[in-house]
Design an enzyme around this catalytic site. Structure first.
Site, PDB file in Angstrom:
ATOM      1  N   HIS A  75       0.818  -1.210   0.000  1.00 51.20           N
ATOM      2  CA  HIS A  75       0.000   0.000   0.000  1.00 51.20           C
ATOM      3  C   HIS A  75       0.856   1.265   0.000  1.00 51.20           C
ATOM      4  CE1 HIS A  75      -3.315   2.553   1.968  1.00 51.20           C
ATOM      5  NE2 HIS A  75      -3.840   2.101   0.853  1.00 51.20           N
TER       6      HIS A  75
ATOM      7  N   LYS B 176       3.222   4.467  -1.043  1.00 48.63           N
ATOM      8  CA  LYS B 176       3.176   5.478  -2.097  1.00 48.63           C
ATOM      9  C   LYS B 176       4.385   6.374  -1.918  1.00 48.63           C
ATOM     10  CE  LYS B 176      -1.776   5.312  -1.298  1.00 48.63           C
ATOM     11  NZ  LYS B 176      -1.613   4.265  -0.265  1.00 48.63           N
TER      12      LYS B 176
ATOM     13  N   ASP C  22      16.508  11.730  -7.401  1.00 46.91           N
ATOM     14  CA  ASP C  22      17.933  12.014  -7.212  1.00 46.91           C
ATOM     15  C   ASP C  22      18.387  11.834  -5.766  1.00 46.91           C
ATOM     16  OD1 ASP C  22      18.255  12.527  -9.883  1.00 46.91           O
ATOM     17  OD2 ASP C  22      18.126  14.709  -9.697  1.00 46.91           O
TER      18      ASP C  22
ATOM     19  N   HIS D 263      -9.840  10.948   2.511  1.00 49.91           N
ATOM     20  CA  HIS D 263      -8.902   9.850   2.308  1.00 49.91           C
ATOM     21  C   HIS D 263      -7.560  10.117   2.986  1.00 49.91           C
ATOM     22  CE1 HIS D 263      -6.261   7.140  -0.235  1.00 49.91           C
ATOM     23  NE2 HIS D 263      -7.266   6.328   0.007  1.00 49.91           N
TER      24      HIS D 263
ATOM     25  N   LYS E  59      -4.531  10.470   5.653  1.00 48.14           N
ATOM     26  CA  LYS E  59      -4.023   9.602   6.725  1.00 48.14           C
ATOM     27  C   LYS E  59      -3.024  10.419   7.555  1.00 48.14           C
ATOM     28  CE  LYS E  59      -4.389   6.650   2.835  1.00 48.14           C
ATOM     29  NZ  LYS E  59      -5.613   6.023   3.025  1.00 48.14           N
TER      30      LYS E  59
ATOM     31  N   ASP F 211      -0.127  16.207  20.211  1.00 44.90           N
ATOM     32  CA  ASP F 211       0.208  17.391  20.997  1.00 44.90           C
ATOM     33  C   ASP F 211       0.555  18.545  20.055  1.00 44.90           C
ATOM     34  OD1 ASP F 211      -0.268  15.867  23.260  1.00 44.90           O
ATOM     35  OD2 ASP F 211       1.816  15.234  23.442  1.00 44.90           O
TER      36      ASP F 211
END
Length: 454
Positions: A200, A202, A207, A376, A378, A383
């Site tokens: 999953h 991404k 470079d 969507h 995440k 704090d």
């Protein structure tokens, strides 16, 4: 042999096979409840259970002890907040980074394409989903132009997530010398057809000096919501500095797992500048780890919170350990807020999230529903100094079944930017309706039973 004898013999053979496969289920299931359920299902209804096990369970790379990260105790006592998680993260926090929030798809792809266009040596691309649509074709063209300049380009995509990418797209890249490989998933007794243990992650690394990770895959819906949603709310991250090497190392780990080849070292005449002041690390984890590092890391992050814990997730389906620490955080006085989608791309996950929201609300956790479109993102804010941005959902799949990654940043200024972003998101939300209408009360408890496969 009579027909009755043939049927009895077939049933006996299926039961024997079911018992044999049940042994595999005991050793590979991620929870005791899952193992017990598979054993009962495989022995009682082998004709149905065997195909189901091929898709959702199975003999996987989990049986190998060499593919995962090994968690070790730190050599020295923890010196700070992130240092306390360094052994779980299998990486040490590093200073001298810069980190930039990328809010939503349009801004994200503009930044990624600009980095690709400026590449001189190497481009590494990894996504769960790559679509052959306007955005996917845009990525393809930018990569092709880079390859024609002499840049070495490597691409990884998950075979299930990118199932409909198409041979034409792949051939167009390969014709230009671009290496593209699909991540096939785990080895299994019945072939590589399982949908569990997906990659999953991404990431884009250019470079060895600039990196991107977060919730956004390659598809038009990540810009405009597609045909199902009015809009698509997501968060990505651009990093520079030592954290980029950690992101590259995670790609190298997956590249070797898929191809069997080590990613060549990147020797630059001029080392990349590290102009930032941000302290952070990037960590990857998955089901081949020696311990349940995904679950442990999520629980460890929650336990760091002293007064605030704000989270966004498209799927609120926490496993028992994570559910417990979220409840405990709220009950010890932490302001725990969780933002989930109003409209969802998975109706069963939508109901299961409402069940979790009810349980959490009983412990004082405030759950909100994002109304303008699909949430969507995440993100975790702890704090006033720690943020996590990556690919990790608050569900069983991310904690136990998928290969995931996230960037952990300890910096008050960056945390303030994350807080401002989340305050804007919460301003567009409403408290989740509890106990909800009759269909939620009826279906939510049932939907949670499907948590491991959502």
């Amino acid at each position: 042999m009579t027909m009755i004898g043939l049927v009895v013999g077939l049933q006996f053979a299926l039961i024997v096979i079911g018992i044999f496969v049940a042994r595999a289920a005991i050793t590979t299931a991620r929870t005791p409840q899952g193992a017990a359920a598979w054993v009962v299902f495989l022995i009682s209804f082998p004709l149905l259970a065997l195909p189901a096990f091929a898709l959702f369970g199975g003999v996987s790379r989990l049986t190998s002890r060499t593919d995962g990260y090994n968690v070790q105790a730190p050599a020295e006592p923890a010196q700070g907040r992130l240092e306390s998680l360094a052994s779980l993260a299998a990486n040490s926090p590093a200073d001298g980074n810069s980190a930039t929030l990328l809010v939503d798809g349009q801004v994200t792809f503009e930044a990624i394409f600009a980095a690709i266009d400026a590449a001189e040596h190497e481009i590494l691309v990894q996504y769960y989903i790559i679509r052959s649509d306007a955005v996917g074709d845009g990525l393809k063209e930018h990569l092709i132009q880079a390859a024609r300049r002499g840049v070495k380009v490597r691409v990884l995509c998950d075979k299930i997530g990118s199932l409909f990418l198409g041979e034409r797209y792949v051939r167009a890249l390969q014709t230009e010398g671009i290496e593209i490989r699909g991540i096939p998933g785990p080895h299994r007794a019945l072939g590589r057809i399982g949908v569990n243990f997906r990659n999953h992650r991404k990431a884009v690394v250019v470079d060895g000096s600039i990196g991107f990770t977060g919730g956004i895959n390659v598809g038009q819906e990540y810009i405009d919501g597609g045909k199902k949603f009015r809009s698509w709310r997501d968060t990505h991250l651009r990093i520079k500095g030592p954290m980029v090497r950690q992101l590259r190392d995670i790609f190298a780990f997956d590249w070797k797992a898929v191809t069997g080849d080590r990613l060549p070292s990147l020797h630059l005449e001029t080392p990349p500048d590290c102009p930032g002041r941000v302290r952070g690390l990037v960590t990857g984890f998955g089901p081949t780890d020696h311990l349940e590092r995904g679950s442990l890391l999520l629980c460890g992050l929650v336990n760091l919170a002293r007064h605030r814990l704000w989270l966004t997730t498209p799927y609120l389906i926490p496993h028992t350990d994570l559910l417990t620490v979220l409840q405990l955080a709220s009950m010890r006085g932490v302001d725990v807020r969780i933002l989930i989608p109003g409209p969802s791309d998975n109706v069963i996950a939508w109901y299961a999230s409402r069940h979790a929201a009810r349980i959490l609300a009983e412990a004082g956790v405030r759950v909100f529903v994002y109304e303008p479109g699909f949430m969507h993102s995440k993100v975790m804010l702890i704090d006033d100094d720690i943020a996590s941005i990556g690919t990790v959902n608050l569900d069983i799949r991310s904690a136990l079944l998928n290969f995931e990654e996230t960037a952990l940043i300890e910096d008050q200024a960056f945390a303030a930017d994350v807080a401002a972003m989340l305050e804007e998101d919460f301003s567009k939300s409403e408290p989740v309706a509890l106990p909800g209408p009759w269909h939620v009360r009826l279906l939510a408890p049932v939907a949670r039973l499907f948590g491991p496969v959502l």
